[in-house]
Design a protein around this motif. Sequence first.
Motif, PDB file in Angstrom:
ATOM      1  N   GLY A  90      58.487  19.903 -34.331  1.00 55.51           N
ATOM      2  CA  GLY A  90      59.796  19.486 -34.813  1.00 55.51           C
ATOM      3  C   GLY A  90      60.108  19.932 -36.224  1.00 55.51           C
ATOM      4  N   GLU A  91      59.242  20.775 -36.791  1.00 60.66           N
ATOM      5  CA  GLU A  91      59.421  21.244 -38.164  1.00 60.66           C
ATOM      6  C   GLU A  91      60.406  22.415 -38.209  1.00 60.66           C
ATOM      7  OE1 GLU A  91      56.776  23.416 -41.686  1.00 60.66           O
ATOM      8  OE2 GLU A  91      56.001  23.193 -39.645  1.00 60.66           O
ATOM      9  N   ALA A  92      61.352  22.372 -39.146  1.00 56.86           N
ATOM     10  CA  ALA A  92      62.243  23.510 -39.399  1.00 56.86           C
ATOM     11  C   ALA A  92      61.458  24.533 -40.220  1.00 56.86           C
ATOM     12  CB  ALA A  92      63.491  23.056 -40.140  1.00 56.86           C
ATOM     13  N   PHE A  93      60.920  25.531 -39.533  1.00 58.30           N
ATOM     14  CA  PHE A  93      59.889  26.386 -40.131  1.00 58.30           C
ATOM     15  C   PHE A  93      60.404  27.617 -40.863  1.00 58.30           C
ATOM     16  CE2 PHE A  93      60.498  27.619 -35.690  1.00 58.30           C
ATOM     17  CZ  PHE A  93      60.722  28.977 -35.786  1.00 58.30           C
ATOM     18  N   MET A  94      61.659  28.015 -40.676  1.00 56.31           N
ATOM     19  CA  MET A  94      62.115  29.305 -41.198  1.00 56.31           C
ATOM     20  C   MET A  94      62.065  29.384 -42.723  1.00 56.31           C
ATOM     21  SD  MET A  94      62.544  31.736 -39.154  1.00 56.31           S
ATOM     22  CE  MET A  94      63.160  32.795 -40.436  1.00 56.31           C
ATOM     23  N   GLU A  95      62.173  28.251 -43.420  1.00 54.12           N
ATOM     24  CA  GLU A  95      62.138  28.303 -44.881  1.00 54.12           C
ATOM     25  C   GLU A  95      60.788  28.776 -45.399  1.00 54.12           C
ATOM     26  OE1 GLU A  95      61.190  23.533 -45.538  1.00 54.12           O
ATOM     27  OE2 GLU A  95      63.209  24.336 -45.829  1.00 54.12           O
ATOM     28  N   ARG A  96      59.744  28.713 -44.569  1.00 58.25           N
ATOM     29  CA  ARG A  96      58.431  29.205 -44.972  1.00 58.25           C
ATOM     30  C   ARG A  96      58.329  30.724 -44.882  1.00 58.25           C
ATOM     31  NH1 ARG A  96      54.730  28.098 -41.695  1.00 58.25           N
ATOM     32  NH2 ARG A  96      55.541  26.637 -40.151  1.00 58.25           N
ATOM     33  N   TYR A  97      59.289  31.357 -44.194  1.00 59.13           N
ATOM     34  CA  TYR A  97      59.222  32.798 -43.956  1.00 59.13           C
ATOM     35  C   TYR A  97      60.261  33.590 -44.755  1.00 59.13           C
ATOM     36  CZ  TYR A  97      56.175  31.623 -40.026  1.00 59.13           C
ATOM     37  OH  TYR A  97      55.141  31.155 -39.245  1.00 59.13           O
ATOM     38  N   ASP A 148      57.435  34.415 -33.358  1.00 57.90           N
ATOM     39  CA  ASP A 148      56.203  34.903 -32.743  1.00 57.90           C
ATOM     40  C   ASP A 148      54.979  34.308 -33.432  1.00 57.90           C
ATOM     41  OD1 ASP A 148      54.897  36.993 -30.893  1.00 57.90           O
ATOM     42  OD2 ASP A 148      54.066  37.544 -32.846  1.00 57.90           O
ATOM     43  N   SER A 149      55.019  34.233 -34.759  1.00 58.42           N
ATOM     44  CA  SER A 149      53.915  33.669 -35.521  1.00 58.42           C
ATOM     45  C   SER A 149      53.731  32.186 -35.213  1.00 58.42           C
ATOM     46  CB  SER A 149      54.175  33.857 -37.024  1.00 58.42           C
ATOM     47  OG  SER A 149      53.182  33.217 -37.799  1.00 58.42           O
ATOM     48  N   GLU A 150      54.830  31.444 -35.121  1.00 55.84           N
ATOM     49  CA  GLU A 150      54.750  30.010 -34.814  1.00 55.84           C
ATOM     50  C   GLU A 150      54.207  29.771 -33.407  1.00 55.84           C
ATOM     51  OE1 GLU A 150      55.478  27.167 -36.769  1.00 55.84           O
ATOM     52  OE2 GLU A 150      55.339  28.694 -38.334  1.00 55.84           O
ATOM     53  N   MET A 151      54.641  30.598 -32.461  1.00 55.72           N
ATOM     54  CA  MET A 151      54.170  30.457 -31.082  1.00 55.72           C
ATOM     55  C   MET A 151      52.665  30.719 -31.001  1.00 55.72           C
ATOM     56  SD  MET A 151      57.460  32.310 -29.278  1.00 55.72           S
ATOM     57  CE  MET A 151      56.525  32.930 -27.896  1.00 55.72           C
ATOM     58  N   LYS A 152      52.185  31.732 -31.712  1.00 57.13           N
ATOM     59  CA  LYS A 152      50.755  32.054 -31.681  1.00 57.13           C
ATOM     60  C   LYS A 152      49.944  31.003 -32.426  1.00 57.13           C
ATOM     61  CE  LYS A 152      51.307  37.025 -31.033  1.00 57.13           C
ATOM     62  NZ  LYS A 152      51.351  38.351 -31.667  1.00 57.13           N
ATOM     63  N   ARG A 153      50.499  30.492 -33.516  1.00 51.43           N
ATOM     64  CA  ARG A 153      49.785  29.489 -34.310  1.00 51.43           C
ATOM     65  C   ARG A 153      49.617  28.178 -33.536  1.00 51.43           C
ATOM     66  NH1 ARG A 153      50.964  25.263 -37.519  1.00 51.43           N
ATOM     67  NH2 ARG A 153      53.211  25.484 -37.176  1.00 51.43           N
ATOM     68  N   THR A 154      50.657  27.803 -32.774  1.00 48.01           N
ATOM     69  CA  THR A 154      50.627  26.511 -32.070  1.00 48.01           C
ATOM     70  C   THR A 154      50.217  26.643 -30.608  1.00 48.01           C
ATOM     71  OG1 THR A 154      52.995  26.705 -31.531  1.00 48.01           O
ATOM     72  CG2 THR A 154      52.414  25.560 -33.585  1.00 48.01           C
ATOM     73  N   GLY A 155      50.086  27.898 -30.135  1.00 50.90           N
ATOM     74  CA  GLY A 155      49.689  28.115 -28.745  1.00 50.90           C
ATOM     75  C   GLY A 155      50.756  27.763 -27.734  1.00 50.90           C
TER      76      GLY A 155
END
Length: 552
Positions: free
Chosen positions: A275-282, A299-306
């Motif tokens: 549920g984290e809004a992750f784009m600000e990290r990129y 793609d990075s988030e999907m691989k990191r979280t499986g």
Amino acid sequence: MQTDYLVIGSGIAGLVYALKLAQYNPDRKVTIITKASADETNTKYAQGGVAVVNDTEKDSFDKHIEDTLIAGDGLCNEKIVEIVVKEGPARVQEIIDWGTQFDRDKEGDYKLGKEGGHSEYRILHYKDITGWEIERALLEAIEQAPNIEVIKHCFVVDIITQHHLGYLVTKSTPNICCYGVYVLNAQSNRIEKILARNTLLATGGNGQVYRTTTNPYIATGDGIAMVYRAKGRIENMEFIQFHPTALYEAGKRGQAFLITEAVRGDGGILRNVDGEAFMERYDPRRDLAPRDIVARAIDSEMKRTGTEHVWLDCRHMPLEQFKEHFPNIYEKCLSIGIDVAIHMIPVAPAAHYSCGGIKTDEWGRTSIRNLYACGECASTGLHGANRLASNSLLEAMVFAHRCFESVMNSQAALLSETAVQPLDSCPDIFAGGAQPASIVPDWNAEGTSEPQEMILITQSLKELQQVMSDYVGIVRNDVRLERAMKRIDLLFEETEQLYQSTRVSPQLLELRNMISVGYLIIKGASFRKESRGLHFNTDYPEKADLVQNIVL
């Protein structure tokens, strides 16, 4: 068959070009060939809109140019960018005059959207089916032109050059000429020849090379593959744009439903499985960063979280406004049990757009004489290493017009006393009262037989899509590319053997073309020893000092 002007493809690029030719030359014949129905094109599925500067008080050409150059990551041709941006408004007005509708507010002003990479609101749109609306208007205009003939369900096999007249043609042959095409007529199941002084390729993209794509089934890279076989120049094929937000449906292959970038422009937020809004990290631009950055982040988030997808959160957006602006997205989500007011939308990247293609000059001319290309199949220099959102429809209109102008200028030169005579290596089969049909040989299918097993084609297609998706996707490295090339080489050998021994079918022709396109993507990616734009290689994570195009 012989025609004055031959157009291959019935998307926005081919239709605009054909209409201009027909109106300017009412006594000449324009022939449009399409391998499916006339409206089954990439244009039809373009949701977002057309990026064009139409409010010079808030926006400017310089801002649009700068946004395009930033997205292109150093590989845009600045002259071409300026041409497209500055000539764009006139071309958009033409399609409006032909009947295209764009959304307006209560005061009658155009509603302008904003998408990733744009510094201003400048996207003209018609709800979330802009491409469909443009295609509708253009096809209606085509129907009113008595000198335009549309031939449906006719598959182009190859470009006819002097190779077919018995000349040796290589990459270094000067003045390779196009005389028309060989086509597979689906009704008669025969291969016929269509001859023309000028041919335009507007054959669209190649998304079907990948397992999941936003492209329709017809996007098999046919024009690019044909030009490569004819020894024409292809460039920058490694830059395949993955749209960050295609609707994720578990287990589905093939064409994915597109969730337009305009949803994020209106306030949609990407969230990971937590549920984290992750784009600000990129990227500081967060959800409105250019597509290459957003796709890699997902793609990075999907691989990191499986996980196999992330979420697009629209729950905070006014529902009635969402339904008005994105009616098809709302209905599609509802049809699979997703109420956007209550649920987040599962999304994942999918192959979307080819920034490279058939190398052209500023007038749409390819390296083969009398052969033009525009639209997604062409590499004009506008997009560089990454296409700015909603620039593609604008590019297609501008270059369709420029191809038209070039053909008219060439036609005028032929009628003048100072016309340049063709060189010996490029014989003019239309000159001196010749009968071109007798000069160009008929297709020779001698020694071939009917195919016995379709599984030889369908299984090879699955293998190709699997290889491209797993090894030549959003993130690449040298080991993956080497493995991909070995498997493509084997698929090529098997398919060429099948092509030489059996009668051709649309399925076999498409497979053959997609293998060629896959090879070109892998080859371009292998040559580029850096990470730039849409090409990210973990073995070369930085940009190289030398900025160059990869021409094959």
